[in-house]
Design a protein around this motif. Structure first.
Motif, PDB file in Angstrom:
ATOM      1  N   ILE A 178       0.864  -1.183   0.000  1.00  0.00           N
ATOM      2  CA  ILE A 178       0.000   0.000   0.000  1.00  0.00           C
ATOM      3  C   ILE A 178       0.898   1.230   0.000  1.00  0.00           C
ATOM      4  O   ILE A 178       1.638   1.472   0.952  1.00  0.00           O
ATOM      5  N   GLN A 179       0.839   2.008  -1.078  1.00  0.00           N
ATOM      6  CA  GLN A 179       1.624   3.232  -1.193  1.00  0.00           C
ATOM      7  C   GLN A 179       0.696   4.431  -1.266  1.00  0.00           C
ATOM      8  O   GLN A 179      -0.232   4.446  -2.066  1.00  0.00           O
ATOM      9  N   ASP A 180       0.952   5.409  -0.425  1.00  0.00           N
ATOM     10  CA  ASP A 180       0.206   6.664  -0.464  1.00  0.00           C
ATOM     11  C   ASP A 180       1.224   7.773  -0.706  1.00  0.00           C
ATOM     12  O   ASP A 180       1.862   8.266   0.223  1.00  0.00           O
ATOM     13  N   ARG A 181       1.390   8.128  -1.964  1.00  0.00           N
ATOM     14  CA  ARG A 181       2.387   9.138  -2.309  1.00  0.00           C
ATOM     15  C   ARG A 181       1.948  10.531  -1.868  1.00  0.00           C
ATOM     16  O   ARG A 181       2.788  11.423  -1.708  1.00  0.00           O
ATOM     17  N   LYS A 182       0.683  10.725  -1.683  1.00  0.00           N
ATOM     18  CA  LYS A 182       0.185  12.011  -1.208  1.00  0.00           C
ATOM     19  C   LYS A 182       0.554  12.221   0.258  1.00  0.00           C
ATOM     20  O   LYS A 182       0.961  13.324   0.658  1.00  0.00           O
ATOM     21  N   ALA A 183       0.414  11.177   1.071  1.00  0.00           N
ATOM     22  CA  ALA A 183       0.758  11.268   2.497  1.00  0.00           C
ATOM     23  C   ALA A 183       2.211  10.898   2.764  1.00  0.00           C
ATOM     24  O   ALA A 183       2.707  11.101   3.874  1.00  0.00           O
ATOM     25  N   GLY A 184       2.896  10.332   1.764  1.00  0.00           N
ATOM     26  CA  GLY A 184       4.280   9.943   1.942  1.00  0.00           C
ATOM     27  C   GLY A 184       4.473   8.709   2.799  1.00  0.00           C
ATOM     28  O   GLY A 184       5.470   8.596   3.513  1.00  0.00           O
ATOM     29  N   THR A 185       3.525   7.760   2.755  1.00  0.00           N
ATOM     30  CA  THR A 185       3.612   6.548   3.563  1.00  0.00           C
ATOM     31  C   THR A 185       3.640   5.320   2.659  1.00  0.00           C
ATOM     32  O   THR A 185       3.125   5.342   1.537  1.00  0.00           O
ATOM     33  N   GLN A 186       4.240   4.263   3.165  1.00  0.00           N
ATOM     34  CA  GLN A 186       4.303   3.009   2.429  1.00  0.00           C
ATOM     35  C   GLN A 186       4.217   1.853   3.409  1.00  0.00           C
ATOM     36  O   GLN A 186       4.994   1.765   4.350  1.00  0.00           O
TER      37      GLN A 186
END
Length: 704
Positions: A178-186
């Motif tokens: 699960i990658q959330d490039r908007k929140a900067g989390t992986q």
């Protein structure tokens, strides 16, 4: 023997014939176009199945599906939303002729799921929801011409003729990313293993699972097993014999093992839970275990934990006491619809400390905490190790070099109070017996709030040393160093035992009233002294100043001046008073006063001067007037000094002050009084006013 051989041969021919019939009569690829087309229709994404769907005959009969991919929309880093290397499905042979697909086991090897959110907020799951939202309604399907989709209708009709039953699932080496490039989390789950040994409705089935994962700098893993029972309509389920063993690590924390076991889990019923954890956190070793009874409602909206019993052993230099044993008996309820947590604390202990009470928490961006705590006895000095620190300091010589000073400077660091900016806390604390800085208090009651970086002590009351104290205070930690204000009123305090306990100083006796109004900044010991400012008003009654006998000091020094023998040098070093008042002004390390007044039947004392509480020095001038007989202090009468003001200078270290009488001023005053008495007698005899003035000026000029 021959008959047995013929029987086995016949059986083998039947089996081979059945397999041949299966291969000839049932073509599994008839499902492939249906799967691809239905996936496109339902998800809007392309499903790619490499090669044909084939049969497998060892170790059991079933379908074999090769590498399969569910493609991502364009613009995403991974080409696939879902991928699997191979899928195996074991089936029973005979029911197939009746169009019954009884699946014995589904095997997924190398399954991967990639969920991704781009910086602009788009997700690869958006296409799924959009495709479902745009799917034609049933009415639209009914009006569509049958000729337009002959293959789909034929396939759907064929699929409806089949009944499907699932017996178990085996998943190996699966991956979830699960990658959330908007929140900067992986977040990534890998090496996912799942084994469902056997499955049937309304029957217990064993499930084994294991996984490893990462979330930015956090690493974790879990493994365990359970037994699950599903109802025929799949709407109700129950669990039992649940075990979970997890681990976790990040740059400051390492939990080697966190174990949880549940004998049963059913909705709306109490379920027995046991747990344990071992590891380190913030350089502190942790070993904890406990048990509880957990109840979850059917809607999973309310969770309650009753009979929570926790025991934890902590060990680390950061603790005020190490090792530390913590125990807790409580009950907890969490309302998920309101994000509200309530805790009833039956008992909480940390070594010798003990608490009970209750608390309520409403979760949000800034949690809202409300609580009420009680403790029968708190010795803060022992808990913080202050007694041991004092003993150690006294046993070692004072460091006069730069090394000692450097060590002290390093130790005094402003506390990090930034976490207070994220709190909304309000509560009351009641303590039956309390000890802090060696001061002993009883019936302590306090009410305070912590709101976004500001600590507000709304009220503090306590009984101590036969008196009482009331106080309010505020600490503003929104900036560093923090600032504070304190207002306190003490009434009827026995001063000597208080000073003895707190400062190891018994120089003052009496019953005192004290009003304190101070403010400052910095919360280090030295910073408090350097920046403290305000006033302290004292009003003591029926007491004494120990270490000095003012009457004896006057007698002995006056006797020396007159050349007389001193006979009372062994008198008690103590000066009694009936009242003493003063207003002390504090200003950045220095205390000053100009209105110290002390009264007794013998003396009237007025003092003024200063004391430096950074260097612990004093420089005071005390003016003493004799208004009674000195015999009251165990000495001979020297009425000739009555009404004469006698200056006494007090200087040096306040632990061992030096006293000095300024007797030249005393002699001038005594001579002046003799002149005044002589003038009174002479003036009675001289009638001429001019002569009176001339004589008066001549005599007074002799002592200027």
């Amino acid at each position: 023997m021959k008959k047995l051989f013929l029987f086995v041969a016949a059986l083998l021919i039947v089996v081979l014939g059945a397999i041949a019939a299966l291969v000839i009569l049932v073509n599994p690829n008839q499902f492939k176009p249906l799967l691809v087309e239905q996936t496109k229709k339902q998800t809007g994404l392309d499903l790619v199945i490499e090669g044909d769907i084939g049969w497998q005959f060892f170790p059991s009969i079933g379908f074999e599906l090769g590498k399969t991919e569910l493609k991502n929309p364009s613009g995403f880093s991974s080409p696939n939303l879902f991928k699997v290397d191979s899928v195996g499905i074991d089936v029973s042979v005979m029911p197939l002729f009746d169009k019954q697909l009884q699946i014995g086991n589904i095997r997924l090897d190398g399954a991967e799921v990639h969920l991704e959110t781009l910086k602009d907020g788009r997700s690869n799951l958006d296409s799924l929801t959009k495709a479902q939202a745009s799917t034609p309604s049933n009415d639209a399907k009914e009006t569509a011409p049958a000729a337009e989709t002959p293959t789909a209708n034929d396939s759907a009709s064929a699929a409806q003729d089949w009944s499907i039953n699932l017996a178990g699932v085996s998943i190996n080496n699966a991956l979830l990313e699960i990658q959330d490039r908007k929140a900067g989390t992986q977040t990534k789950l890998y090496d996912v293993q799942l084994q469902v040994s056997e499955f049937a409705a309304d029957a217990w089935t064993r499930v084994d699972f294991a996984a490893k994962g990462s979330n930015n700098q956090q690493q974790f893993g879990a493994s365990g097993n359970a037994e699950i029972k599903l109802s025929k309509d799949f709407k109700q389920y129950a669990l039992r014999n649940i075990t979970l063993d997890a681990n976790f690590s990040d740059p400051s924390t390492r939990i080697d093992s966190a174990k949880l076991t549940l004998a049963t889990f059913e909705f709306d019923k109490a379920n027995a839970l046991t747990f344990s954890a071992k590891g380190t956190a913030s350089q502190m070793k942790l070993d904890a275990n406990g048990s509880a009874s957990v109840t979850v409602d059917q809607a999973i909206s309310h969770v309650s934990v009753e009979k929570l019993d926790l025991t934890a052993n902590l060990d680390g230099a950061a603790l005020p006491q190490s090792p530390m044993k913590v125990t807790m008996q409580s009950s907890v309820a969490f309302d998920m619809t309101k994000n509200a947590l309530s805790v009833v604390l039956d008992k909480l202990t940390a070594n010798a400390l003990q608490f009970d009470g209750k608390a309520n928490v409403v979760l949000g961006d800034i949690p809202k905490v409300r609580f009420n705590l009680h403790s029968p006895d708190i010795d803060l000095d022992e808990f913080l190790g202050l007694n041991q620190s004092t003993a150690t300091a006294e046993s070692q010589p004072a460091a006069g070099g730069s090394a000692g000073k450097s060590s002290s400077d390093k130790a005094e660091v402003e506390p990090d109070l930034s976490a207070l900016k994220t709190l909304d806390v309000a509560g009351d604390i009641a303590i039956d017996k309390f000890k802090a800085s060696n001061a002993k208090m009883q019936n302590v009651k306090t009410s305070f709030t912590v709101n976004r970086g500001v600590i507000d002590l709304k009220s503090f009351t306590a009984n101590l040393y036969d008196g009482s104290v009331k106080a309010t205070a505020q600490i503003d930690a929104r900036k560093t160093p923090a600032t504070y204000t304190v207002k306190k009123t003490a009434i009827g305090i026995k001063v000597q035992p208080l000073l003895k306990d707190v400062l190891d100083n018994d120089k003052l006796e009496g019953t005192g009233n004290i009003d304190v109004n101070v403010q400052g900044k910095s919360l280090t010991p030295t910073g408090i002294k350097q920046n403290l400012a305000g006033t302290v008003a004292i009003n003591f009654a029926d007491g004494a100043v120990n270490g000095i006998n003012v009457a004896q000091l006057i007698r002995t020094n006056y006797a020396k001046i007159k050349g007389q023998t001193v006979t009372d040098v062994d008198s008690v070093q103590k000066t009694d008073f009936s009242a003493m008042t003063a207003t002390l002004k504090l200003n950045k390390g220095e205390m000053t006063t100009d209105n110290l007044n002390m009264q007794s039947p013998l003396l009237r004392i007025h003092g003024e001067g200063k004391a430096n509480y950074l260097q612990e020095t004093v420089d005071f001038l005390v003016r003493t007037s004799i208004v009674g007989t000195l015999e009251g202090q165990g000495g001979k009468n020297i009425d000739e000094l009555r009404d004469v003001t006698i200056p006494i200078n007090v200087s040096g270290q306040w632990a061992d002050p030096k006293f000095k009488l300024v007797f030249d001023d005393v002699l001038k005053q005594k001579a002046q009084k003799e002149i005044d008495r002589g003038l009174e007698k002479l003036n009675d005899k001289i009638k001429d006013e001019n002569t009176k003035k001339a004589v008066d000026g001549l005599l007074k000029g002799l002592f200027k």
